[in-house]
Design an enzyme around this catalytic site. Structure first.
Site, PDB file in Angstrom:
ATOM      1  N   CYS A   1      41.224 -46.912  45.666  1.00 31.99           N
ATOM      2  CA  CYS A   1      41.156 -48.306  45.200  1.00 31.99           C
ATOM      3  C   CYS A   1      42.093 -49.196  46.019  1.00 31.99           C
ATOM      4  O   CYS A   1      43.252 -49.386  45.657  1.00 31.99           O
ATOM      5  CB  CYS A   1      41.491 -48.381  43.711  1.00 31.99           C
ATOM      6  SG  CYS A   1      41.287 -50.058  43.067  1.00 31.99           S
TER       7      CYS A   1
ATOM      8  N   CYS B   1      43.498 -52.248  44.272  1.00 31.85           N
ATOM      9  CA  CYS B   1      44.601 -51.970  43.334  1.00 31.85           C
ATOM     10  C   CYS B   1      45.908 -51.771  44.093  1.00 31.85           C
ATOM     11  O   CYS B   1      46.950 -52.296  43.714  1.00 31.85           O
ATOM     12  CB  CYS B   1      44.365 -50.676  42.546  1.00 31.85           C
ATOM     13  SG  CYS B   1      42.793 -50.541  41.726  1.00 31.85           S
ATOM     14  N   ASP B   2      45.855 -50.947  45.158  1.00 33.21           N
ATOM     15  CA  ASP B   2      47.099 -50.432  45.726  1.00 33.21           C
ATOM     16  C   ASP B   2      47.550 -51.086  47.033  1.00 33.21           C
ATOM     17  O   ASP B   2      48.692 -50.871  47.458  1.00 33.21           O
ATOM     18  CB  ASP B   2      46.972 -48.902  45.926  1.00 33.21           C
ATOM     19  CG  ASP B   2      46.740 -48.195  44.596  1.00 33.21           C
ATOM     20  OD1 ASP B   2      47.157 -48.754  43.564  1.00 33.21           O
ATOM     21  OD2 ASP B   2      46.143 -47.112  44.583  1.00 33.21           O
TER      22      ASP B   2
END
Ligand code: NDP
Length: 487
Positions: free
Chosen positions: A182, A185-186
């Site tokens: 992801c 997300c990261d």
């Protein structure tokens, strides 16, 4: 045929027929993959059936929500089981520019508006995953990971697909510790750091572009001698000065210092030369496989493991069970196509119910035995802290364990864990202090607690870190996890 041979031949046929009958009787009906159930849609046949759902939708991506939209708008009682990735893959996409009629929009925004739209027509949402189905008897039994059981008159499978893993040494050890699928997300945790992306499709190009804004250097590792990403994405990628593409390159091993990724062993498959690439993170974008494990041996799948559909329809091998989106589409795998197929599945479920005699009289007879999804009434509002000073103020005199959920609004895993976290907070608020940190606005706290992957749950007692978890958990598992520290 001579008499003896004829007797022998008849005996042989009898043994074979007997074997067939026995085999049929012993066969677990749940494991049948062809449509052999009897559908009798009348009040008498359903008099002892409870928790009825006329249209059960498994999955809440574009396919599931489109199906739910049409079925709910037709006045049917629809329950959507949101599943492991609420909102589907679009929620893990930063900007979407090919959702028809919208121009450029953020994936999570599209999906949250979509859910509101569907809810306006009365569809109910359950923030749980279906973990067992029984298509051996109609109405079909569905069980959630929280133990709820419903009987569905029709089922629309829209479980999508999951990112593939590389299956190399170090991948499991460093999963959630630098290895991620992801990017949205990261990526913010790797500002000014060197990172790598593996894959050559649109997802890999999108991941690298997402990282290019903040990371110091991005190496894209493509196993073949060309990328298969669309021309426009490849052009954008080539325009980024901090992106380098290595072709004919395979990741052989992911290495780290025990707590985080520090590098990769990569091999040039043309020269067989190995080298070490120093990176802080590896983002996987090597395609997806359909989420059909739940349905294996229960409905027909094709050779690649996708749900097999009747030509030009969303009908599966079981009557009243339909499928739409990536779970049944090896070819296009586009949100718009999933949505169109979801609409078809919704219309086919409506037609199935109508053709089998489902009318307003029957609906009135069944209504009081409908499954009405539990709302999130039990959940509490968990305080969000933004600064280290706020954190220190909250915990200074705190005797109870403190549990903090680190999340970001566009992280699909975080959106899945959020109701689980809030549910636990409602149950255990007297024994534990629950707090939340939105990493997209509180960089200071994310840095202070060394957060590199989200969702992450940190447990403290007396100011000491007791546990850090990046695992997905059900409500039951999470309550057990929290109780370990509050006992
Ligand atoms: P794809 O299947 O298109 O691409 C997967 C890539 O990963 C390929 O380059 C493949 O290599 C490579 N790969 C597979 N296995 C390995 C492995 N073990 N090691 C190294 N490399 C590997 O998947 P995507 O997720 O990129 O895209 C799926 C669909 O979603 C596509 O239809 C795509 O167009 C769409 N999409 C669209 C977007 C957009 O329009 N904005 C954004 C993202 C996805 P090889 O080429 O050699 O097979």
């Amino acid at each position: 045929m001579p008499g003896k041979t004829r007797v022998f031949f008849i005996a042989l046929v009898c043994i074979f027929v007997g074997f067939l009958i026995l085999h049929h009787k012993n066969k677990n009906p749940e494991c049948s993959s062809s449509g052999s159930v009897t559908v009798t849609l009348d009040a008498a046949a359903l008099k002892d059936v409870h928790n009825i759902v006329p249209v059960a939708v498994i999955g809440s991506g574009p396919a599931g929500l489109s199906a739910a939209l049409y079925a709910a708008r037709a006045g049917l009682h629809v329950v959507v089981f949101k599943g492991g990735m609420p909102g589907g893959q679009l929620t893990g996409t930063s900007f979407v520019e090919n959702w028809p009629g919208v121009g450029v929009a953020r994936g999570p925004d599209i999906m949250s508006r979509f859910e509101q739209h569907v809810a306006q027509f009365g569809a109910r949402f359950v923030a749980e995953s279906i973990e067992h189905v029984d298509f051996g008897r109609w109405p079909y039994l569905l069980k959630t990971d929280e133990g709820k059981e419903v009987r569905a008159l029709t089922v629309i499978i829209a479980t999508g697909s999951s990112p593939l893993k590389l299956k190399v040494e170090g991948e499991d050890t460093y999963w959630g510790k630098g290895v991620s699928t992801c990017t949205v997300c990261d990526a913010p945790f790797y500002k000014n750091r060197p990172v790598a992306v593996v894959g050559g499709g649109d997802s890999a190009a999108e991941s690298a572009l997402e990282l290019a804004d903040g990371a110091r250097h991005i190496t894209v590792l493509v196993r073949g001698d060309a990328m298969r990403a669309s021309a426009v994405m490849q052009k954008r990628l080539r325009a980024c000065r901090n992106v380098e593409i290595h072709f004919n390159t395979q990741v052989r091993r992911i290495t780290g210092d025990g707590s985080h990724v520090t590098g990769l062993d990569i091999e040039n498959t043309k020269t067989q030369k190995h080298e070490t690439l120093a990176v802080d993170a590896l983002f996987l974008a090597i395609g997806h496989s359909p989420n059909t494990a739940l349905f294996k041996d229960r409905i027909a799948l094709d050779r690649q493991g996708y749900i097999a559909l009747a030509t030009r329809s969303q009908m599966t091998s079981m009557p009243g069970v339909f499928a739409a989106g990536d779970v049944a589409d090896a070819r296009y795998r586009q949100a718009g196509v999933a949505s169109g197929d979801g609409i078809k599945a919704g219309l086919e479920a409506i037609a199935f119910l109508r053709d089998n005699g489902f009318d307003s009289a029957l609906e009135s007879a069944l209504e009081d035995r409908y499954f009405t999804a539990e709302t999130q009434a039990a959940a509490v509002k968990v305080p969000v802290i933004k600064t280290l000073a706020e954190y220190n103020a909250k915990i200074s005199a705190e005797k109870r364990p403190v549990i903090i959920d680190f999340y970001a609004p566009w992280c699909p895993g975080c959106m899945r864990m959020m109701p689980v976290f809030e549910y636990a907070a409602a149950q255990l608020k007297n024994d534990v202090l629950f707090l939340k940190v939105d990493t997209s606005v509180s960089e200071e706290l994310a840095k202070h607690f060394d957060i590199k992957n989200i969702p992450a749950v940190l447990v403290f007692k007396g100011g000491k870190l007791l546990s850090k978890s990046t695992e997905m958990m059900t409500k039951r598992q999470f309550i057990d996890y929290v109780k370990r520290f509050s006992a």
